[in-house]
Scaffold this motif. Sequence first.
Motif, PDB file in Angstrom:
ATOM      1  N   ASN A   1     -55.253 -65.254  59.097  1.00 48.26           N
ATOM      2  CA  ASN A   1     -54.992 -65.117  60.536  1.00 48.26           C
ATOM      3  C   ASN A   1     -56.252 -64.746  61.326  1.00 48.26           C
ATOM      4  OD1 ASN A   1     -55.319 -62.478  59.720  1.00 48.26           O
ATOM      5  ND2 ASN A   1     -53.135 -62.023  59.770  1.00 48.26           N
ATOM      6  N   GLU A   2     -57.386 -64.702  60.632  1.00 44.70           N
ATOM      7  CA  GLU A   2     -58.688 -64.367  61.244  1.00 44.70           C
ATOM      8  C   GLU A   2     -58.695 -62.954  61.851  1.00 44.70           C
ATOM      9  OE1 GLU A   2     -61.810 -65.889  61.348  1.00 44.70           O
ATOM     10  OE2 GLU A   2     -60.897 -66.984  59.712  1.00 44.70           O
ATOM     11  N   LYS A   3     -57.807 -62.103  61.378  1.00 46.17           N
ATOM     12  CA  LYS A   3     -57.769 -60.729  61.898  1.00 46.17           C
ATOM     13  C   LYS A   3     -58.691 -59.833  61.085  1.00 46.17           C
ATOM     14  CE  LYS A   3     -54.136 -58.359  63.238  1.00 46.17           C
ATOM     15  NZ  LYS A   3     -52.754 -57.840  63.263  1.00 46.17           N
ATOM     16  N   ALA A   4     -59.379 -58.936  61.758  1.00 39.33           N
ATOM     17  CA  ALA A   4     -60.239 -57.973  61.064  1.00 39.33           C
ATOM     18  C   ALA A   4     -59.373 -56.811  60.579  1.00 39.33           C
ATOM     19  CB  ALA A   4     -61.315 -57.482  62.002  1.00 39.33           C
ATOM     20  N   LEU A   5     -59.494 -56.490  59.282  1.00 35.44           N
ATOM     21  CA  LEU A   5     -58.678 -55.435  58.693  1.00 35.44           C
ATOM     22  C   LEU A   5     -59.425 -54.108  58.642  1.00 35.44           C
ATOM     23  CD1 LEU A   5     -57.271 -57.395  55.628  1.00 35.44           C
ATOM     24  CD2 LEU A   5     -56.131 -56.997  57.797  1.00 35.44           C
ATOM     25  N   ARG A   6     -60.741 -54.202  58.612  1.00 34.43           N
ATOM     26  CA  ARG A   6     -61.537 -52.984  58.491  1.00 34.43           C
ATOM     27  C   ARG A   6     -62.872 -53.149  59.214  1.00 34.43           C
ATOM     28  NH1 ARG A   6     -60.360 -49.008  54.965  1.00 34.43           N
ATOM     29  NH2 ARG A   6     -61.989 -47.624  54.181  1.00 34.43           N
TER      30      ARG A   6
ATOM     31  N   ARG B   1     -66.894 -60.532  68.611  1.00 33.20           N
ATOM     32  CA  ARG B   1     -66.602 -61.551  67.590  1.00 33.20           C
ATOM     33  C   ARG B   1     -66.156 -62.852  68.245  1.00 33.20           C
ATOM     34  NH1 ARG B   1     -62.065 -60.662  63.746  1.00 33.20           N
ATOM     35  NH2 ARG B   1     -62.506 -62.742  63.021  1.00 33.20           N
ATOM     36  N   LYS B   2     -65.261 -62.706  69.236  1.00 27.95           N
ATOM     37  CA  LYS B   2     -64.722 -63.863  69.942  1.00 27.95           C
ATOM     38  C   LYS B   2     -65.849 -64.618  70.654  1.00 27.95           C
ATOM     39  CE  LYS B   2     -60.115 -63.691  71.496  1.00 27.95           C
ATOM     40  NZ  LYS B   2     -59.180 -63.028  72.406  1.00 27.95           N
ATOM     41  N   ARG B   3     -66.725 -63.836  71.294  1.00 30.39           N
ATOM     42  CA  ARG B   3     -67.833 -64.413  72.047  1.00 30.39           C
ATOM     43  C   ARG B   3     -68.769 -65.191  71.114  1.00 30.39           C
ATOM     44  NH1 ARG B   3     -69.778 -59.875  74.552  1.00 30.39           N
ATOM     45  NH2 ARG B   3     -71.439 -59.743  73.036  1.00 30.39           N
ATOM     46  N   LEU B   4     -69.081 -64.585  69.971  1.00 25.58           N
ATOM     47  CA  LEU B   4     -69.984 -65.225  69.005  1.00 25.58           C
ATOM     48  C   LEU B   4     -69.361 -66.491  68.416  1.00 25.58           C
ATOM     49  CD1 LEU B   4     -71.507 -62.204  67.052  1.00 25.58           C
ATOM     50  CD2 LEU B   4     -72.676 -63.676  68.658  1.00 25.58           C
ATOM     51  N   LYS B   5     -68.048 -66.421  68.171  1.00 28.65           N
ATOM     52  CA  LYS B   5     -67.320 -67.556  67.609  1.00 28.65           C
ATOM     53  C   LYS B   5     -67.355 -68.737  68.579  1.00 28.65           C
ATOM     54  CE  LYS B   5     -63.058 -67.781  65.054  1.00 28.65           C
ATOM     55  NZ  LYS B   5     -61.799 -67.050  64.854  1.00 28.65           N
TER      56      LYS B   5
ATOM     57  N   ARG C   1     -69.116 -72.316  68.052  1.00 28.07           N
ATOM     58  CA  ARG C   1     -68.341 -73.552  68.147  1.00 28.07           C
ATOM     59  C   ARG C   1     -68.993 -74.505  69.145  1.00 28.07           C
ATOM     60  NH1 ARG C   1     -62.890 -71.653  68.049  1.00 28.07           N
ATOM     61  NH2 ARG C   1     -63.160 -71.235  70.232  1.00 28.07           N
ATOM     62  N   ASN C   2     -69.387 -73.963  70.292  1.00 25.45           N
ATOM     63  CA  ASN C   2     -70.037 -74.782  71.320  1.00 25.45           C
ATOM     64  C   ASN C   2     -71.352 -75.347  70.810  1.00 25.45           C
ATOM     65  OD1 ASN C   2     -67.951 -74.248  73.013  1.00 25.45           O
ATOM     66  ND2 ASN C   2     -69.013 -72.693  74.199  1.00 25.45           N
ATOM     67  N   GLY C   3     -72.075 -74.543  70.060  1.00 22.37           N
ATOM     68  CA  GLY C   3     -73.361 -74.970  69.492  1.00 22.37           C
ATOM     69  C   GLY C   3     -73.180 -76.118  68.536  1.00 22.37           C
ATOM     70  N   SER C   4     -72.153 -76.035  67.665  1.00 25.77           N
ATOM     71  CA  SER C   4     -71.918 -77.109  66.687  1.00 25.77           C
ATOM     72  C   SER C   4     -71.381 -78.359  67.367  1.00 25.77           C
ATOM     73  CB  SER C   4     -70.982 -76.635  65.577  1.00 25.77           C
ATOM     74  OG  SER C   4     -69.734 -76.296  66.100  1.00 25.77           O
ATOM     75  N   ASN C   5     -70.605 -78.184  68.472  1.00 22.74           N
ATOM     76  CA  ASN C   5     -70.111 -79.345  69.224  1.00 22.74           C
ATOM     77  C   ASN C   5     -71.270 -80.112  69.841  1.00 22.74           C
ATOM     78  OD1 ASN C   5     -67.496 -78.816  68.628  1.00 22.74           O
ATOM     79  ND2 ASN C   5     -66.964 -77.926  70.604  1.00 22.74           N
TER      80      ASN C   5
END
Lengths: 138, 52
Positions: free
Chosen positions: A74-79, B35-39, B43-47
């Motif tokens: 689920n791409e959730k961070a657990l720790r 994390r969301k921002r980096l992801k 993704r944009n970089g690989s696109n």
Amino acid sequence: MAVVALTPRVRTIVVCDDISASMTEDRVFTLEGVRFEILAPALPCRTSLFLFLALSSPRKGVFPGRILLIDEQNEKALRYIKFAAEFEEDNQLMPYAVDLGACDFPSDGLYRFEVYFSIRGAEALKGEHPITVICDEE
Amino acid sequence: MRKKTQPPLRVGRLRIVVGEIVTDPTEIAAMEKMRKRLKTKRRNGSNKRSSA
């Protein structure tokens, strides 16, 4: 300069049960129970783990680091774990044994460790390492 | 062009550190945002690379 270039480089990631330094030789270490898998007798399972990191940096300094354990289902961070990597001189390779403590794995499947470093408030993902949990329930 | 040579790395002594577990919800939320921002950035970089 980009955050990626200014933060330490993660050259090696090893997941293991324990790490110790040699009593007789400098810069020689023993990694015990190096693993890519955890065989769990029942789920959820709790395991104490170490992360061996070989880090290098062209610049001396202290770099705040984070290690995240991610459930790939689920791409959730657990720790979330914080640590600091210190380089006493330029162009140094630093071996780190990070005690992650007891990590909980809710189900079997794929997980991964992510290693981040930050500088001046900006962060970069510098390394990833997978680990699989296999249930051995009878 | 000649390849830039890097100075040799000096190996330091093993540091054993106990990771500090983050439980502060504000800090966790900030990490998730990062994390969301980096992801998204990745993704944009690989696109961009694949469309080039």
